[in-house]
Design an enzyme around this catalytic site. Structure first.
Site, PDB file in Angstrom:
ATOM      1  N   GLY A  18     -29.615  -5.435 -11.173  1.00 52.75           N
ATOM      2  CA  GLY A  18     -29.468  -3.979 -11.147  1.00 52.75           C
ATOM      3  C   GLY A  18     -29.994  -3.251 -12.369  1.00 52.75           C
ATOM      4  O   GLY A  18     -29.544  -2.150 -12.667  1.00 52.75           O
ATOM      5  N   MET A  97     -33.232  -7.452  -1.707  1.00 50.46           N
ATOM      6  CA  MET A  97     -33.957  -8.653  -1.310  1.00 50.46           C
ATOM      7  C   MET A  97     -34.033  -8.878   0.207  1.00 50.46           C
ATOM      8  O   MET A  97     -34.506  -9.903   0.644  1.00 50.46           O
ATOM      9  CB  MET A  97     -33.342  -9.890  -1.979  1.00 50.46           C
ATOM     10  CG  MET A  97     -33.375  -9.848  -3.499  1.00 50.46           C
ATOM     11  SD  MET A  97     -35.021  -9.509  -4.152  1.00 50.46           S
ATOM     12  CE  MET A  97     -35.753 -11.122  -3.961  1.00 50.46           C
ATOM     13  N   LEU A 100     -35.788  -4.308   5.588  1.00 49.55           N
ATOM     14  CA  LEU A 100     -35.120  -3.328   6.446  1.00 49.55           C
ATOM     15  C   LEU A 100     -35.800  -3.282   7.811  1.00 49.55           C
ATOM     16  O   LEU A 100     -37.029  -3.307   7.908  1.00 49.55           O
ATOM     17  CB  LEU A 100     -35.176  -1.932   5.814  1.00 49.55           C
ATOM     18  CG  LEU A 100     -34.427  -1.735   4.499  1.00 49.55           C
ATOM     19  CD1 LEU A 100     -34.602  -0.300   4.015  1.00 49.55           C
ATOM     20  CD2 LEU A 100     -32.953  -2.076   4.643  1.00 49.55           C
ATOM     21  N   HIS A 116     -42.058  -2.261  -6.772  1.00 50.62           N
ATOM     22  CA  HIS A 116     -42.627  -3.616  -6.701  1.00 50.62           C
ATOM     23  C   HIS A 116     -43.261  -3.945  -8.053  1.00 50.62           C
ATOM     24  O   HIS A 116     -43.979  -3.105  -8.620  1.00 50.62           O
ATOM     25  CB  HIS A 116     -43.671  -3.693  -5.580  1.00 50.62           C
ATOM     26  CG  HIS A 116     -44.264  -5.063  -5.458  1.00 50.62           C
ATOM     27  ND1 HIS A 116     -43.595  -6.109  -4.856  1.00 50.62           N
ATOM     28  CD2 HIS A 116     -45.431  -5.576  -5.921  1.00 50.62           C
ATOM     29  CE1 HIS A 116     -44.335  -7.199  -4.932  1.00 50.62           C
ATOM     30  NE2 HIS A 116     -45.459  -6.902  -5.571  1.00 50.62           N
TER      31      HIS A 116
HETATM   32  C1  GRF Z   1     -37.455  -5.952 -10.004  1.00 51.46           C
HETATM   33  O1  GRF Z   1     -38.470  -6.673 -10.633  1.00 51.46           O
HETATM   34  C2  GRF Z   1     -38.026  -5.195  -8.825  1.00 51.46           C
HETATM   35  O2  GRF Z   1     -39.322  -4.787  -9.006  1.00 51.46           O
HETATM   36  C3  GRF Z   1     -37.988  -6.236  -7.758  1.00 51.46           C
HETATM   37  O3  GRF Z   1     -36.791  -6.952  -7.983  1.00 51.46           O
HETATM   38  C4  GRF Z   1     -36.432  -6.869  -9.365  1.00 51.46           C
HETATM   39  C5  GRF Z   1     -35.038  -6.333  -9.426  1.00 51.46           C
HETATM   40  O4  GRF Z   1     -34.491  -6.340 -10.716  1.00 51.46           O
HETATM   41  N1  GRF Z   1     -38.125  -5.635  -6.452  1.00 51.46           N
HETATM   42  P1  GRF Z   1     -33.153  -5.567 -11.035  1.00 51.46           P
HETATM   43  O5  GRF Z   1     -32.082  -6.081 -10.073  1.00 51.46           O
HETATM   44  O6  GRF Z   1     -33.385  -4.100 -10.858  1.00 51.46           O
HETATM   45  O7  GRF Z   1     -32.806  -5.923 -12.456  1.00 51.46           O
END
Ligand code: GRF
Length: 211
Positions: A18, A97, A100, A116
């Site tokens: 997060g 993760m 949707l 991303h």
């Molecule tokens: C980030 O690198 C984001 O780009 C990817 O997943 C990671 C999440 O990290 N989709 P966090 O949970 O916000 O620390």
């Protein structure tokens, strides 16, 4: 500002640490998302640290886990129920993760954004997420990578690009050092910025439609 009924309600979907959620919370506290307010953090993992960050900030949370449903459509319905209850108008995927389904994408057309950790259209698409992105970047030998915020449609990482920010790849970078640089130098900056822009647009549309 809280009494402004047009303030755009934001739901943030998370699965892990997060840190991007934290960047959004910090931006909100700092006044950098003036037309939006985070009203819900939904996690697909019950032990995500992102939930603690949300609770510390006084934001309502919900957990919807894919493993509790036999069908993807049931999982989507459970997410939709939470989104509707929170009256979310914008959905921000911040390290979410799960993919949707079309019911959610259709209901929130041009209102779901994702961050991303690469410069789309490079190092993206189905199966290209997490540390693998940065490993692929290093193995390819490119000297510049970065992050992208884009609208979410039915194609993984395929929606319209909103913002991008480049990050240099150093000779001695490992996937882990690069991941951390891409987060701090790009993701945490462009995700709040894109969220603020989208909220501003929706806010302005609401004002002009009410006139
Ligand atoms: C980030 O690198 C984001 O780009 C990817 O997943 C990671 C999440 O990290 N989709 P966090 O949970 O916000 O620390």
């Amino acid at each position: 500002m809280l009494s402004d009924v047009n303030i755009v309600k934001i739901a943030v979907l998370v699965s892990g640490n997060g840190s991007n959620l934290q960047a959004l919370i910090d931006a909100q506290i700092g006044g950098d998302i003036p037309k939006g307010k985070i009203v819900m953090v939904l996690s697909s993992c019950s032990d995500a640290y992102a939930l603690v960050r949300a609770q510390n900030a006084g934001i309502e949370t919900a957990v919807v886990q894919r493993k509790n449903f036999t069908q993807g459509s049931q999982f989507d319905n459970a997410i939709l129920t939470v989104l509707r209850q929170s009256e979310a108008e914008v959905v921000v995927l911040a390290g979410f993760m799960s993919i949707l389904g079309s019911d959610i994408i259709d209901e929130f057309q041009n209102r779901i954004i994702n961050v991303h950790p690469s410069l789309i259209p490079s190092f993206c698409g189905k199966g290209c997420y997490g540390i693998k992105v940065h490993r692929d970047v290093i193995n390819s030998g490119v000297k510049v990578t970065g992050a992208t915020v884009h609208f979410v449609n039915e194609i993984p990482d395929g929606g319209k690009i909103i913002l991008q920010k480049a990050v240099d790849v150093a000779e001695d970078d490992t996937p882990e050092t690069l991941q951390s640089k891409v987060m701090s130098q790009a993701e945490w900056i462009i995700l709040p910025k894109a969220t603020a822009q989208l909220c501003e647009k929706i806010y302005d549309d609401k004002i002009s439609n009410s006139n």
